[in-house]
Design a protein around this motif. Structure first.
Motif, PDB file in Angstrom:
ATOM      1  N   PHE A   1       0.838  -1.197   0.000  1.00 42.54           N
ATOM      2  CA  PHE A   1       0.000   0.000   0.000  1.00 42.54           C
ATOM      3  C   PHE A   1       0.872   1.245   0.000  1.00 42.54           C
ATOM      4  N   LYS A   2       1.912   1.241   0.852  1.00 44.33           N
ATOM      5  CA  LYS A   2       2.827   2.382   0.919  1.00 44.33           C
ATOM      6  C   LYS A   2       3.518   2.602  -0.415  1.00 44.33           C
ATOM      7  N   GLU A   3       3.955   1.536  -1.064  1.00 46.71           N
ATOM      8  CA  GLU A   3       4.653   1.655  -2.344  1.00 46.71           C
ATOM      9  C   GLU A   3       3.712   2.110  -3.471  1.00 46.71           C
ATOM     10  N   ARG A   4       2.550   1.497  -3.552  1.00 49.18           N
ATOM     11  CA  ARG A   4       1.636   1.811  -4.652  1.00 49.18           C
ATOM     12  C   ARG A   4       1.114   3.244  -4.574  1.00 49.18           C
ATOM     13  N   PHE A   5       0.765   3.688  -3.367  1.00 51.47           N
ATOM     14  CA  PHE A   5       0.153   4.998  -3.219  1.00 51.47           C
ATOM     15  C   PHE A   5       1.116   6.058  -2.695  1.00 51.47           C
ATOM     16  N   ASN A   6       2.375   5.667  -2.469  1.00 51.72           N
ATOM     17  CA  ASN A   6       3.421   6.586  -2.013  1.00 51.72           C
ATOM     18  C   ASN A   6       2.980   7.353  -0.767  1.00 51.72           C
ATOM     19  N   VAL A   7       2.514   6.607   0.242  1.00 54.22           N
ATOM     20  CA  VAL A   7       2.044   7.222   1.489  1.00 54.22           C
ATOM     21  C   VAL A   7       2.679   6.531   2.684  1.00 54.22           C
TER      22      VAL A   7
END
Length: 130
Positions: free
Chosen positions: A26-32
């Motif tokens: 999730f962090k990688e895909r949405f850069n959050v």
């Protein structure tokens, strides 16, 4: 709302390892990055350098991290118990045990944490609840 319920049901059935992988994906895909809880926001705004250490103390009362501190002499038995508790494969469970201290379970309920501790200690390992 049915789509949201489906997602929540899917997340609820995941293992700790799968949840960790989901978080990273999730962090990688949405850069959050994960945001602080809303209750900690005013404290963080007042002191940006403070990691919100006081907020974690309240969580520890209901959620515990089970940390394997040592495999002991019966390493194979401990690996088996780690696999049972985490649903990890043999290679991943062995790696976790070999690299102790490592968390086995994160944010587990008090009952689950104590049960995991009993199982690992019965197998010969050393566990710490945080």
């Amino acid at each position: 709302m049915s789509k949201v319920d489906e997602i929540l049901d899917s997340i609820g059935s995941m293992t700790v390892l799968e949840l960790s992988e989901l978080k990273e994906a999730f962090k990688e895909r949405f850069n959050v990055e994960a945001a602080a809880p809303a209750a900690a926001m005013p404290m963080m705004m007042a002191a940006p350098g403070d990691g919100g250490g006081d907020g974690g103390a309240a969580e520890e009362q209901s959620e515990f991290d089970v940390v394997l501190t040592s495999a002991g002499e019966k390493k194979i038995q401990v690996i088996k118990e780690v696999r049972t508790l985490t649903n990890l494969g043999l290679k991943d469970a062995k790696e976790l045990v070999d690299n102790a201290p490592k968390p086995i379970l994160e944010k587990a309920s008090k009952e689950d944490a104590e049960k995991a501790k009993e199982l690992i200690e019965a197998a010969g390992g050393a566990v710490e609840l945080k």
